[in-house]
Motif scaffolding. Structure first.
Motif, PDB file in Angstrom:
ATOM      1  N   SER A 279       4.033  -4.161  -2.210  1.00 57.68           N
ATOM      2  CA  SER A 279       5.483  -4.358  -2.144  1.00 57.68           C
ATOM      3  C   SER A 279       5.991  -4.092  -0.728  1.00 57.68           C
ATOM      4  CB  SER A 279       6.183  -3.439  -3.143  1.00 57.68           C
ATOM      5  OG  SER A 279       5.807  -3.740  -4.473  1.00 57.68           O
ATOM      6  N   SER A 280       5.455  -3.047  -0.088  1.00 56.92           N
ATOM      7  CA  SER A 280       5.848  -2.760   1.290  1.00 56.92           C
ATOM      8  C   SER A 280       5.396  -3.868   2.233  1.00 56.92           C
ATOM      9  CB  SER A 280       5.241  -1.419   1.734  1.00 56.92           C
ATOM     10  OG  SER A 280       5.691  -0.357   0.911  1.00 56.92           O
ATOM     11  N   LEU A 282       5.081  -6.999   1.444  1.00 52.92           N
ATOM     12  CA  LEU A 282       5.989  -8.131   1.242  1.00 52.92           C
ATOM     13  C   LEU A 282       7.281  -7.937   2.031  1.00 52.92           C
ATOM     14  CD1 LEU A 282       5.678  -8.971  -2.569  1.00 52.92           C
ATOM     15  CD2 LEU A 282       5.045 -10.422  -0.653  1.00 52.92           C
ATOM     16  N   ASP A 283       7.846  -6.736   1.986  1.00 55.08           N
ATOM     17  CA  ASP A 283       9.075  -6.468   2.739  1.00 55.08           C
ATOM     18  C   ASP A 283       8.832  -6.612   4.239  1.00 55.08           C
ATOM     19  OD1 ASP A 283      10.307  -5.944   0.332  1.00 55.08           O
ATOM     20  OD2 ASP A 283      10.033  -3.773   0.460  1.00 55.08           O
ATOM     21  N   ALA A 284       7.697  -6.065   4.708  1.00 53.41           N
ATOM     22  CA  ALA A 284       7.400  -6.165   6.135  1.00 53.41           C
ATOM     23  C   ALA A 284       7.150  -7.609   6.547  1.00 53.41           C
ATOM     24  CB  ALA A 284       6.182  -5.299   6.471  1.00 53.41           C
ATOM     25  N   VAL A 286       8.387 -10.358   5.131  1.00 57.14           N
ATOM     26  CA  VAL A 286       9.657 -11.083   5.140  1.00 57.14           C
ATOM     27  C   VAL A 286      10.459 -10.723   6.391  1.00 57.14           C
ATOM     28  CG1 VAL A 286      11.867 -11.347   3.957  1.00 57.14           C
ATOM     29  CG2 VAL A 286       9.744 -11.334   2.646  1.00 57.14           C
ATOM     30  N   ALA A 287      10.460  -9.429   6.744  1.00 57.17           N
ATOM     31  CA  ALA A 287      11.178  -9.018   7.956  1.00 57.17           C
ATOM     32  C   ALA A 287      10.555  -9.632   9.204  1.00 57.17           C
ATOM     33  CB  ALA A 287      11.172  -7.490   8.053  1.00 57.17           C
TER      34      ALA A 287
END
Length: 357
Positions: A279-280, A282-284, A286-287
């Motif tokens: 999940s982390s 994925l966030d990284a 996308v950023a």
């Protein structure tokens, strides 16, 4: 004379092929093996199911281990008649889409364990799964243990059970522990291989100027979630068996099952950690993609801005008015070109200084 009425022609008879009667498939087609254990020792060879039950009844400490592979309704009903299985057990075996659980029916225990199989990168393409799951069902009775596997490769563990005579002498419940221990050990092995893959994904995401495959992260997250669905319910199921069904599990076997429960808890914790890490990632990712897109848009804006000044000058001198300054000057054309290129060079220097290009 009355009109002649034509007689209908007889229709030709059709030759229908005789329909073969339904022949039930014998239960031997779904049997992997049928072994007899007496006082912790396995008798040589395979036995027929009915004969195995008869031989077991001749001894005080003996049981039969029957292994089945995806039995049909008819085959399972025949097995249920021989071993006097509960109707609900038969229904669950035939459905073969159960959560990990432990249920009791009188003096019989019914266990469901999900298996996982990890496929190497060479075996996987973008449209296929990394982890495939199967199901092993175990029925433990007073003098028998029946294992039923659905889409689950399971090696013959009778030799390992025979090597530990002190364990085999504990009866059919020892078979359930052996299967559960094998499945959970495989869970830990798959979790270890997933850990390596997640580490590689982290290196890809956090390496500067490296392309990110977000679809790959989504694929691993989907597989980890599927594996969690197969493993997480096993821990409370084993805990319930150790608390509520002590009379069917000897004290020594309860210690073995507690070890399996601890290993299942470790595997579940690993998967929870993988889920959080993915999940982390994925966030990284996308950023990082958003930052790259912003950088690209800034570069495009800089290029458009550099072309705006020459376009404006060319547009002004392209209006074709008669009374325009510098039209009759012989150096007007090179001067205008110098002004265009000079403005572009000045904006290029300014954009580079502010890291837009």
């Amino acid at each position: 004379m009355p009109p002649r009425i034509p007689m209908p022609r007889p229709r030709p008879k059709k030759n229908f092929a005789p329909v073969a009667p339904h022949v039930p498939v014998p239960i031997e087609r779904s049997i992997d093996f049928c072994r007899i254990f007496v006082d912790g020792k396995r008798l040589p060879g395979n036995a027929r199911v009915a004969q195995a039950l008869a031989r077991v009844e001749e001894h005080d400490n003996a049981f039969v281990w029957l292994s089945l592979k995806e039995p049909t309704n008819t085959q399972m009903e025949r097995i249920a008649e021989l071993f006097n299985l509960h109707d609900l057990i038969v229904d669950d075996v035939i459905d073969a889409h159960q959560r990990p659980k432990v249920e009791r029916y009188d003096d019989q225990l019914f266990l469901v364990i999900r298996t996982v199989y990890y496929r190497d990168d060479e075996e996987v393409d973008d449209s296929r799964e990394i982890i495939s799951t199967g199901e092993i069902q175990i029925v433990v009775g007073p003098n028998f243990a029946i294992t039923i596997r659905h889409h689950a490769p399971l090696p013959d563990l009778t030799a390992q059970l025979e090597e530990d005579e002190e364990l085999a002498i504990l009866g059919p419940a020892a078979v359930a522990w052996k299967i559960a221990d094998y499945a959970v050990d495989n869970h830990l092995r798959v979790a270890s291989e997933l850990s390596t893959d997640v580490d590689e994904l982290e290196n890809e995401v956090f390496t500067p100027r490296r392309d990110i495959n977000i679809d790959k992260i989504y694929m691993y997250k989907r597989e980890v979630l599927e594996m969690r669905h197969a493993i997480d319910p096993l821990v409370p199921a084993l805990k319930n068996a150790l608390v509520a069904h002590k009379d069917l599990l000897r004290k020594t076997l309860r210690s073995y099952f507690r070890d399996v429960m601890d290993n299942a808890t470790i595997a579940s914790d690993h998967l929870f950690g993988f889920d959080e890490r993915l999940s982390s990632l994925l966030d990284a990712s996308v950023a990082k993609v958003s930052m790259q897109q912003n950088s690209d848009m800034r570069t495009i804006s800089a290029v458009v801005g550099m072309a705006a000044a020459p376009t404006m000058i060319a547009g002004i001198y392209g209006m074709n008015f008669e009374n325009m300054p510098e039209l009759s000057w012989s150096f007007s054309y090179p001067v205008v070109l110098c002004v265009m290129f000079g403005s572009m060079a000045l904006m290029y220097w300014w954009f580079r200084r502010n890291h837009w290009l």
